[in-house]
Every structure is written in C-alpha cells, then in structure tokens.
Design a protein around this motif. Structure first.
Motif, PDB file in Angstrom:
ATOM      1  N   ARG A 121      80.708  -1.800   8.967  1.00 37.22           N
ATOM      2  CA  ARG A 121      81.038  -3.225   8.894  1.00 37.22           C
ATOM      3  C   ARG A 121      80.223  -4.006   9.898  1.00 37.22           C
ATOM      4  NH1 ARG A 121      86.085  -0.086   9.083  1.00 37.22           N
ATOM      5  NH2 ARG A 121      86.223   0.484   6.941  1.00 37.22           N
TER       6      ARG A 121
ATOM      7  N   ASP B 155      95.318 -37.050  16.140  1.00 38.03           N
ATOM      8  CA  ASP B 155      95.675 -38.404  15.707  1.00 38.03           C
ATOM      9  C   ASP B 155      97.112 -38.689  16.069  1.00 38.03           C
ATOM     10  OD1 ASP B 155      93.919 -37.827  12.623  1.00 38.03           O
ATOM     11  OD2 ASP B 155      93.217 -38.481  14.584  1.00 38.03           O
TER      12      ASP B 155
ATOM     13  N   GLU C 207      99.776 -26.837  19.247  1.00 37.95           N
ATOM     14  CA  GLU C 207      99.178 -28.085  18.783  1.00 37.95           C
ATOM     15  C   GLU C 207      99.788 -28.518  17.455  1.00 37.95           C
ATOM     16  OE1 GLU C 207      96.981 -29.936  20.343  1.00 37.95           O
ATOM     17  OE2 GLU C 207      97.185 -28.597  22.067  1.00 37.95           O
TER      18      GLU C 207
ATOM     19  N   MET D 169      89.377 -33.948  16.842  1.00 31.72           N
ATOM     20  CA  MET D 169      89.764 -32.554  17.088  1.00 31.72           C
ATOM     21  C   MET D 169      91.239 -32.472  17.347  1.00 31.72           C
ATOM     22  SD  MET D 169      87.531 -30.540  16.539  1.00 31.72           S
ATOM     23  CE  MET D 169      88.663 -29.250  16.905  1.00 31.72           C
ATOM     24  N   ALA D 170      91.694 -31.322  17.213  1.00 33.50           N
ATOM     25  CA  ALA D 170      93.151 -31.158  17.278  1.00 33.50           C
ATOM     26  C   ALA D 170      93.698 -31.503  18.646  1.00 33.50           C
ATOM     27  CB  ALA D 170      93.520 -29.731  16.911  1.00 33.50           C
ATOM     28  N   LEU D 171      92.863 -31.337  19.695  1.00 36.06           N
ATOM     29  CA  LEU D 171      93.370 -31.589  21.036  1.00 36.06           C
ATOM     30  C   LEU D 171      93.630 -33.069  21.250  1.00 36.06           C
ATOM     31  CD1 LEU D 171      91.547 -29.316  23.570  1.00 36.06           C
ATOM     32  CD2 LEU D 171      93.951 -29.465  23.111  1.00 36.06           C
TER      33      LEU D 171
ATOM     34  N   GLY E 226      89.268  -0.994  10.895  1.00 35.58           N
ATOM     35  CA  GLY E 226      89.031  -2.420  10.762  1.00 35.58           C
ATOM     36  C   GLY E 226      89.931  -3.062   9.743  1.00 35.58           C
ATOM     37  N   ASP E 227      90.878  -2.320   9.194  1.00 31.30           N
ATOM     38  CA  ASP E 227      91.755  -2.873   8.151  1.00 31.30           C
ATOM     39  C   ASP E 227      93.110  -3.196   8.725  1.00 31.30           C
ATOM     40  OD1 ASP E 227      90.536  -0.147   6.254  1.00 31.30           O
ATOM     41  OD2 ASP E 227      89.743  -2.200   6.351  1.00 31.30           O
ATOM     42  N   CYS E 228      93.806  -4.047   7.983  1.00 27.87           N
ATOM     43  CA  CYS E 228      95.163  -4.379   8.400  1.00 27.87           C
ATOM     44  C   CYS E 228      96.147  -3.850   7.370  1.00 27.87           C
ATOM     45  CB  CYS E 228      95.334  -5.887   8.482  1.00 27.87           C
ATOM     46  SG  CYS E 228      94.299  -6.593   9.716  1.00 27.87           S
TER      47      CYS E 228
ATOM     48  N   TRP F  94     105.433 -33.744  14.941  1.00 26.03           N
ATOM     49  CA  TRP F  94     105.678 -32.492  15.661  1.00 26.03           C
ATOM     50  C   TRP F  94     106.850 -32.664  16.592  1.00 26.03           C
ATOM     51  CZ3 TRP F  94     105.215 -31.042  20.909  1.00 26.03           C
ATOM     52  CH2 TRP F  94     105.246 -29.655  21.114  1.00 26.03           C
TER      53      TRP F  94
ATOM     54  N   SER G 213     101.352  -3.689  20.845  1.00 28.59           N
ATOM     55  CA  SER G 213     100.114  -3.438  21.595  1.00 28.59           C
ATOM     56  C   SER G 213     100.256  -2.195  22.452  1.00 28.59           C
ATOM     57  CB  SER G 213      99.793  -4.596  22.517  1.00 28.59           C
ATOM     58  OG  SER G 213      99.820  -5.781  21.833  1.00 28.59           O
TER      59      SER G 213
ATOM     60  N   GLY H 175     100.544  -6.754   8.388  1.00 30.59           N
ATOM     61  CA  GLY H 175      99.366  -7.366   8.979  1.00 30.59           C
ATOM     62  C   GLY H 175      98.926  -6.780  10.301  1.00 30.59           C
ATOM     63  N   THR H 176      99.525  -5.673  10.722  1.00 29.47           N
ATOM     64  CA  THR H 176      99.087  -5.041  11.976  1.00 29.47           C
ATOM     65  C   THR H 176      97.856  -4.201  11.692  1.00 29.47           C
ATOM     66  OG1 THR H 176     101.428  -4.634  12.179  1.00 29.47           O
ATOM     67  CG2 THR H 176     100.046  -3.927  13.998  1.00 29.47           C
ATOM     68  N   ILE H 177      97.054  -3.999  12.753  1.00 26.39           N
ATOM     69  CA  ILE H 177      95.847  -3.199  12.591  1.00 26.39           C
ATOM     70  C   ILE H 177      96.237  -1.729  12.363  1.00 26.39           C
ATOM     71  CG2 ILE H 177      93.793  -2.440  13.799  1.00 26.39           C
ATOM     72  CD1 ILE H 177      93.775  -5.096  15.177  1.00 26.39           C
TER      73      ILE H 177
ATOM     74  N   GLU I  87      86.824   1.607  15.149  1.00 24.65           N
ATOM     75  CA  GLU I  87      86.021   1.175  14.021  1.00 24.65           C
ATOM     76  C   GLU I  87      86.189  -0.292  13.744  1.00 24.65           C
ATOM     77  OE1 GLU I  87      85.714   5.127  11.288  1.00 24.65           O
ATOM     78  OE2 GLU I  87      86.316   3.229  10.399  1.00 24.65           O
ATOM     79  N   HIS I  88      87.100  -0.900  14.438  1.00 19.86           N
ATOM     80  CA  HIS I  88      87.303  -2.328  14.252  1.00 19.86           C
ATOM     81  C   HIS I  88      86.120  -3.075  14.844  1.00 19.86           C
ATOM     82  CE1 HIS I  88      89.310  -6.216  14.469  1.00 19.86           C
ATOM     83  NE2 HIS I  88      90.239  -5.717  13.700  1.00 19.86           N
ATOM     84  N   PRO I  89      85.456  -3.929  14.094  1.00 20.11           N
ATOM     85  CA  PRO I  89      84.217  -4.533  14.602  1.00 20.11           C
ATOM     86  C   PRO I  89      84.399  -5.384  15.837  1.00 20.11           C
ATOM     87  CG  PRO I  89      84.844  -5.436  12.465  1.00 20.11           C
ATOM     88  CD  PRO I  89      85.739  -4.304  12.710  1.00 20.11           C
TER      89      PRO I  89
ATOM     90  N   GLN J  97     105.211  -8.171  19.533  1.00 23.71           N
ATOM     91  CA  GLN J  97     103.761  -7.997  19.632  1.00 23.71           C
ATOM     92  C   GLN J  97     103.398  -7.181  20.857  1.00 23.71           C
ATOM     93  OE1 GLN J  97     101.388  -8.782  17.473  1.00 23.71           O
ATOM     94  NE2 GLN J  97     102.972  -9.553  16.131  1.00 23.71           N
TER      95      GLN J  97
ATOM     96  N   GLN K 112      95.564  -9.392  18.887  1.00 25.02           N
ATOM     97  CA  GLN K 112      96.148  -8.047  18.803  1.00 25.02           C
ATOM     98  C   GLN K 112      95.140  -6.978  19.215  1.00 25.02           C
ATOM     99  OE1 GLN K 112      97.407  -6.295  14.953  1.00 25.02           O
ATOM    100  NE2 GLN K 112      99.424  -6.822  15.747  1.00 25.02           N
TER     101      GLN K 112
ATOM    102  N   ASP L  36      99.994 -37.622  13.761  1.00 27.33           N
ATOM    103  CA  ASP L  36     100.424 -36.229  13.735  1.00 27.33           C
ATOM    104  C   ASP L  36     101.434 -35.937  14.824  1.00 27.33           C
ATOM    105  OD1 ASP L  36      97.157 -35.083  12.765  1.00 27.33           O
ATOM    106  OD2 ASP L  36      98.886 -35.715  11.607  1.00 27.33           O
ATOM    107  N   PHE L  37     101.310 -36.629  15.920  1.00 33.41           N
ATOM    108  CA  PHE L  37     102.239 -36.368  17.012  1.00 33.41           C
ATOM    109  C   PHE L  37     103.662 -36.659  16.607  1.00 33.41           C
ATOM    110  CE2 PHE L  37      99.914 -34.865  20.406  1.00 33.41           C
ATOM    111  CZ  PHE L  37      98.734 -35.558  20.570  1.00 33.41           C
TER     112      PHE L  37
END
Lengths: 658, 235
Positions: free
Chosen positions: A643, B6, A102, B1-3, B50-52, B13, B35, B57-59, A59-61, B31, A14, B9-10
C-alpha cells in the motif's frame, strides 16, 4: 478491501495511540525493557525506542510512515524516539478533541469527518508555522536562562583549580544519556570511557565540533566490538586497530620503526576476467626468434611475475615491510612478499584505509609501478592483537608535529553476547550524535533577532528588578551547547513560556484567538512528557510542577532548588534563603552553577536536541494530517498487496466529491 | 475556516449535555483500552494491518497463524455483547425465560395457577430455578419485549438464585413432582436446550477467539448436563 480508502482522523489517532502504548512502558529513567526473542532462541533486552519500533510488524501505512520519521530523527540526534511518539500522540489527541468541539455543520463541508479532518489539518499547520517562527525565541527567553552553557574550549582542558567544571557537566550529560539507554549499572563506566575517547581525539587548532564530526564519521574504524566479555573489560587502545588479520606471517621487528605502504589496487594486474577477451601480441623481434613460443598465456603470466619482482625490489629499497591492501592479492604476490619478509594485510575496508592515510600522512598507491617515498608511512609498531576470538592488526603512529595534539586511540567495546555488544555500540554511536547535535546552533535569522529586542523590553518590565544582569538575548540564543537538568525541566519551562506568550499575544494582537489556542494546545501537549516520567507516582508530578512554578516566579536557578529538594523533606521550605538571594542577583555563569551542578543528581539533557525533537514532531504531525487517501496497489513480487500513502492537498476535491 | 466559523453556525452548536459527556467519556476510556490492548498485542508479535474491522472500525491485527483479530470485537465488552447469550449469563437466562413464558402463554390458562404453588416449593430444593413467571426487568434489555407482555403474573420470591450462580448453569429444569404437567414442560425444556446446543456447536465451528471458544464449550457441557437431568426426570 477497497482499492481506495479514506483515512479518518479517528484512525490516525488510533494508530499513533497504539504505537504510544507500545513505547510507554519503556519510557523514562524508570522505564522497563523489552525482551526480543527470535525463532532461533536468541534473546535480547533493550530499551532503545528505535529498536523497539523497528521490531514491530506494521503493515499499516500511517504507522510505517510515523516509524520512518522517528528513525530518521533518531539518526540525526541519536535520542528521543520514545519522546517523539509520546509528543505526537499527545498533540493528536488534543487536536482531535479540539476538532470535534468545533461546529458540526458548516455549509462548505458535507460530512462531519471531512470537517474534522480539515480543522485538524489547519490546526497542525498553524502550530508548525508558529513553531518555526517563534519557538526558538521562546526557548531563548524561557528555557535558556535556566540552563548552563557547556563551552567546548574547556571540554578537554586540564582540570581547573577551581574545582568541578565543564568536564563534569559533559560527563553528566553522557551519563544521563547512557542511564536512560543502558540502565543504571554501567552508565558511569561507559560515559567515562566515551569521554576519554573524545578527549584523546580533540583537534586543538580546529573548530571544536569538527573533532566530534570526525569521530562520528570514522566511528566504524574507531571501535572494535568484542563479544564474550563483561562490559567492564572495555578499554581504549592506543593507535588504530585494523579489522583484518595478516595474510603472511609477520616477522618480528620490535626495535625499529616499521614502514608501511597502502595499495588500493592489485599489484599483479588481473587481466583475465570473466567475459573479457585478452589478445596477446609481442614485438616482431621476439616473434622471429621464438616463433613457436609466442602468444602463449603461460609466457605472459611469467612475464607479469617477473615484473612483480621489480615492484617488490622497489618496495624493499624504500624499506617497506608492511603492505596494506584494499583488495585480495594473488598468490604470486603473497609468496613474493613472504620471500621478501614483508607482511601483507588484505581486504582492508575503505574507511579504515582512509583513516590510516589521514593519520599517517601517507597517500595510497594507485599505480604500483610508481611507489614514491610520499606513499610510505612510518609506524611505531605493527603487530597482531588478539581481541576476543579474532586476531587483528594493531598499528601505532609516530608522533609528528601535525598530530601532537591528537593521540589516536581506538575503543574496544565488550559485551556478554553479540546482541549486547551491538547494543552498546549503538548506544555509543548515538551518544556521539547527541553530543554533535547539542553543539549545533539553533537557527536564528535577522528578523527574529529584531523581534527579540522588542519582546525583551516587554518581558523585563514584567520581571522587575529580578535579573539585573540577564545576558542579552542575541548572545544567549546563538550560543550552542546549552544543557538543563533532565526530568521534564524543558517541558515545564516551555509550557510556562508558551502560556505567557499566548496571553501576551492575545492582549496585543488583533489577529487571533487562535494564536492563543495554538500556544495553549502546544503547552498542554508538552506536559505529557513529565507526566509519564513521573507516572509511577502522580504526587511527584504535581510536586515537580509546583516546584517549577516557584522557580519561575522567584526566577532562581533550578539547580539550587534541586539540590535543596534532595536534602529537605518538606517541599517548598527554603532552608537556604541567603543562597537564593545571592543567586538571583548573580549572572548565570558556569562558575556559579558548576558547584551546584556537581552536587545535584538529576542528570542533564541538551536543549538543542529537545528543540529539534519538537520541530520534527510538529512536521511529522503536519504531514500525517495531510494524508487523506490511501491507495492500495498490488505488486507482482509480493503475495500480499503493498500500500502507498498518498499525501494530497485535496481539500477542495474532498468537498466536491463528497 | 471552521476555526473562525460563521456566526450562524455558532448558534446551532450547544455544549454537550451531561449524558453526552458521559458517553464521550466512556468512548474515550474505551479507546484508551483499545490502544493499550493493541500495544500489548503488537509487542507480542502480532502484525498491524492496514484494514479496519467492518463491524467497529478498529484497526485489525493478524497473529502468526495468519488469523485476523479485532481487539474491540473479540475482547472488550461491546454494546451488543450484553445481549449475546453465549457470553452473558443473564442474557442466557432471559432468553430461556422468554421461551418458557411463550410456552406458558400458549398452554391452557388453567395450568399456570396450578404449577405456581408447586414451583414455589420446587425452587427451594433446587439451586438454579428458571421457571420464574416474571422475568426480572434488570436482566433483559433484549428480552424486555417478550417479558413485559406477561408481567401481570404474580412475582415469585425465589429469583435471588440466578445472580450468584456462575455463568451458563441456568438451562436446568426444576424438579417438579406432578407428572401430567411435567412432559410438556420437560419437552419444552429439552427443546430449548437442544436448540441452544445446536447454536453453540455452529458458533464453535466458526469461532476465532480463544475466550469465545472456551465459553461455548462450557455452554455445550452445561447443555449436555441439563439434557441428562431432564432425561432422568422424565423416567
């Protein structure tokens, strides 16, 4: 806010996408300009990516980290800040998409987000490793054959009889740079001016890039910004302009050559500084005779002034009539100089003094008691010059044998306002840096050279008989100075080369389908650049893409098709089949290409700059994906908390903590 | 690794279904919009913090007056905005209908058939009729629970009016000539309008966004208008 914050892949994407949308509208030759206003009412228009990003309040690091990377890159290559952000955002989106696809639940990771983050990190590292190892080979194979090499030796030679040559290529490179930075109206004029300056400053006997480096290092001393005039008033001035005025009236001496001396210290020593104690003493004989006059500061300063007269007498005997000083001299010095009919220029900056010393061959005087003839420089003239609202000192140097090839000159850059003048100056500075990085060789080691010979046999078998005279790859890879037409050519060609490399790798290697995935990811991410360049018309993007496919398949030269494209309305119809055949059979030397280059209008860009940009983007990507914790710290001086981003290799810690 | 994951796991999914693809697509578009909006605000001089945001949860962005601004909560239509009466006419309509339905169910059962024929004439004269016994299903996701319980009442053909009316006109009582039935209905309507007015005032005091404030002000204005016409009716 929590003192410790986890950073998720979504946040990273984002942040970078927000930065991307800031620069997107100014990107490309058709991009717009951003209007900057201050509370004082000053306004400025600019398209420079570095300027836009620095003006944002962040200000976002993470955002600050990305902007710092962009600025560092831009200091080296002078260009490409917006492309940097675009490529970074595109790569992040692709990695995000891939990481989300994945398998969710792996027994080692307890949360989906941690799994995504580690997949992303792993991918980024793989892409970086791939790029560090194989990218220059790919570029050497897939992009450089379609480019043209600008050799430095022809850079400033007199015009060849064979018509347009490298000179125009270099100027085209400059013009397309200035076009994207400053706009269409003045780019030709400024690029011509820059080109002339570089021509004047070429050292014939030295390595070619040394003169570019010389200009780059001494740029502050070599240009004078003047505001209040239109840009077309900019010009080159012979000699050097010292950005100070005379401190004493300058006597008129037009006839004879002028001698000058450079002083780096004080002529009259400053003995009484704050916090110091001066203890005066004098010889015993003097004490006995004038017992009431000893240890008086007045006596002492009178003595120093008498010794100054000796210094000036010495200077007069050497014929010095101009004194250039790095510091502010005392009033006694100035009055003595005026009496002796010498002009003094004070507070000259270190850069200008060192340039002066280099050009005149005279060493600066460190001890004013010992002024030798080697400290005296001979100038053709030294007079005041009025540039804009300021009066400066203009000096010209005698032609001596060492410098007969270099005609020192200084650039006067005019702009309508201070902000504009500063913009032109920055653009000029960045153009020099861009030229410097064009001629920087792309890194190559012995191992990659051997790999190349293997791959060359593979690839020539696939393009059978198309290019009998392809130059050997070792030679073409090492030579710096390659340029290709602008407008997304580099990205299209590299995209194709990456896809081909991916398929050939997966066919021959056991190791990894992820090698194919990495190539594909990079290839698809690269396409965002031409997509945005042609964003005003998606049809043009598809046309350009198809055109490059044809070029690559026919292996003809892109310049010729560009030329044809402008003159034929129906895409794909080759109106000049004969010429195409000729081109496929010829070597791609400058002579063949220059005629076409001259007629094609698409502008040029440097391959080396693009390669460095791509590497920088991948390194930045890898480092931001390695950040997974942000520690908020409070400092006493700032009311808001500051920060710090903590880059940590906390892969295993994450798993155990979660 | 996930790529090189195992094998077991396949098997767990599966490729996303079409509905999930639509959700993914919608999320991606959202999104992109976020932006773009954020970029516009950054260029206008907002500060990226720097907070959400705690909700989505958006900046967070901060304007020059030090006020916090979340792009997705305060500008984009989030999933919950559809049910917010201050921001959506249909939600407001359905909320009032809910109340009416609740009042009618509590009133004596002889009453509902009586007002129904009057109501049939009434709405033809007034533009925005609210006392529709059956709420239209496409209007109320949030009010569905209240509405469906009373579905058996006959449908009245008047409800075409709410769609063309602009936002927030609805809480207006219809003109109904029968006086003994009127006072409880009017009182009920007045009460509903007063509650809404009170709510809007409290929201306005704490609102930080310009658009929300404008909408709340117009809501208050229309509540006042409705109260005035209700008072005229009762005289």
């Amino acid at each position: 806010m929590p003192p410790v914050e986890r950073l998720h892949l979504d946040h990273v994407v984002q942040t970078v996408c927000a930065l991307e949308s800031v620069v997107l509208r100014s990107f490309g030759p058709e991009g717009g300009q951003v209007l900057f206003t201050r509370d004082t009412g000053q306004a400025m228009l600019s398209r420079s990516g570095a300027r836009i990003l620095t003006a944002l309040r962040l200000e976002h690091p993470l955002a600050r980290m990305v902007v710092e990377c962009v600025l560092k890159h831009s200091t080296v290559t002078g260009d490409g800040s917006k492309t940097f952000i675009l490529l970074l955002a595109s790569l992040l989106r692709m990695i995000h998409k891939m990481a989300c696809k994945e398998p969710n639940v792996s027994h080692t990771y307890t949360s989906r987000q941690t799994a995504e983050a580690s997949t992303a990190r792993h991918l980024a590292d793989k892409i970086l490793a791939f790029a560090l190892e194989e990218l220059d080979d790919l570029i050497g194979m897939g992009v450089i054959p379609y480019g043209c090499c600008l050799s430095w030796e022809d850079f400033t030679a007199k015009k060849h009889l064979s018509g347009p040559s490298n000179n125009d290529c270099v100027q085209k490179l400059l013009t397309s740079f200035f076009h994207s930075r400053l706009g269409r109206s003045h780019c030709d004029f400024i690029s011509k001016l820059t080109y002339e300056l570089l021509t004047h400053w070429k050292f014939k006997r030295d390595q070619p890039s040394l003169s570019l480096e010389f200009v780059n290092d001494n740029l502050d001393a070599l240009h004078t910004p003047v505001s209040g005039f239109p840009i077309s008033c900019s010009r080159l001035i012979e000699g050097q302009v010292i950005h100070r005025d005379f401190a004493t009236p300058c006597p008129q001496t037009e006839q004879k050559a002028v001698k000058a001396a450079v002083f780096s210290g004080y002529l009259q020593p400053k003995l009484l500084n704050a916090g110091q104690v001066l203890q005066l003493g004098c010889g015993e004989q003097w004490m006995e005779e004038n017992s009431k006059n000893n240890r008086s500061i007045v006596q002492f300063s009178a003595w120093t002034e008498r010794s100054l007269k000796c210094v000036f007498a010495n200077l007069q005997s050497l014929g010095v009539s101009v004194i250039l000083s790095a510091v502010k001299q005392s009033a006694a010095v100035l009055s003595l100089a005026a009496q002796a009919e010498m002009c003094v220029v004070e507070c000259v900056s270190e850069d200008e003094l060192s340039l002066f010393a280099q050009l005149s061959g005279a060493k600066p005087v460190s001890d004013c008691w010992m002024v030798e003839p080697e400290h005296v420089a001979t100038l053709t003239f030294c007079r005041p010059i009025l540039l804009g609202a300021h009066r400066y000192v203009h000096v010209a140097f005698n032609d001596s044998e060492e410098r007969v090839t270099v005609k020192p000159c200084s650039l006067v850059i005019c702009g309508l306002g201070e902000g504009q003048t500063e913009q032109y100056t920055c653009a000029f500075r960045d153009a020099i840096r861009m030229l410097l990085s064009t001629w920087e060789p792309m890194g190559m080691t012995a191992t990659t050279a051997s790999k190349r010979t293997l791959q060359s046999t593979k690839s020539t078998s696939s393009h059978v008989d198309q290019i009998p005279n392809v130059p050997p790859f070792q030679q073409s890879g090492l030579q710096p100075g390659y340029v290709i037409p602008a407008g997304g050519t580099f990205e299209f060609l590299l995209h194709h080369a990456l896809l081909q490399n991916g398929t050939s790798c997966s066919a021959s290697d056991d190791i990894v389908t992820s090698g194919l995935a990495v190539s594909q990811l990079l290839a698809n991410a690269l396409l965002i650049v031409p997509r945005q360049i042609y964003s005003h018309s998606p049809r043009h993007f598809l046309q350009a893409q198809a055109r490059f496919q044809t070029i690559i398949q026919n292996h003809s030269h892109p310049f010729s098709l560009v030329y044809k494209q402008e003159h034929s309305s129906i895409f794909g119809e080759s109106a000049f089949p004969l010429e195409e055949d000729k081109l496929t059979k010829h070597r791609f030397t400058e002579a063949d290409v220059s005629a076409k280059l001259f007629m094609s209008d698409s502008g040029l860009e440097s391959v080396s700059c693009k390669y460095q940009l791509l590497l920088a983007v991948l390194q930045c990507l890898s480092s931001i994906l390695h950040v997974d914790t942000v520690l908020h710290t409070h400092t006493a001086l700032h009311t808001q908390s500051r920060r710090l981003a903590n880059t940590s290799w906390e892969g295993t810690d994450d798993e155990t903590e979660d | 690794m996930a790529l090189n994951g195992d094998d077991k796991d396949f098997f767990d999914w599966e490729p996303p279904t079409e509905a999930e693809m639509k959700v993914i697509q919608a999320r991606k578009e959202r999104q992109d919009k976020i932006s773009k909006l954020m970029g516009g605000y950054l260029l206008k001089g907002y500060r990226m913090l720097g907070d959400c945001c705690d909700v989505c949860g958006t900046i967070l962005l901060q304007d020059k007056q030090q006020k916090l601004y979340c792009v997705s909560c305060q500008e984009l239509d989030s999933d919950v905005d559809k049910d917010n009466p201050a921001l959506n006419a249909q939600a407001a309509l359905s909320q009032v209908r809910e109340r009416q339905l609740a009042a009618q169910a509590a009133a004596p059962p002889a009453l509902p058939p009586a007002p129904a024929p009057e109501l049939n004439e009434g709405p033809s004269t007034s533009q925005a009729s609210v006392l529709v016994p059956q709420p239209r299903p496409e209007h109320c996701e949030g009010a569905a629970a209240g509405g469906r319980a009373l579905l058996p009442l006959p449908a009245v053909p008047s409800p075409t009016t709410p769609a063309p009316t602009p936002a927030l006109v609805p809480p207006r009582a219809p003109v109904s000539p029968q006086s003994p039935v009127i006072p409880p209905l009017l009182q009920e309507a007045e009460e509903a309008v007063l509650i809404k007015l009170r709510w809007a005032t409290s929201q306005l005091q704490s609102s930080a966004s310009l658009e929300t404030s404008i909408q709340l002000c117009s809501l208050i204005a229309s509540c006042a208008n409705s109260l005035r016409s209700l008072k005229e009716l009762s005289q």
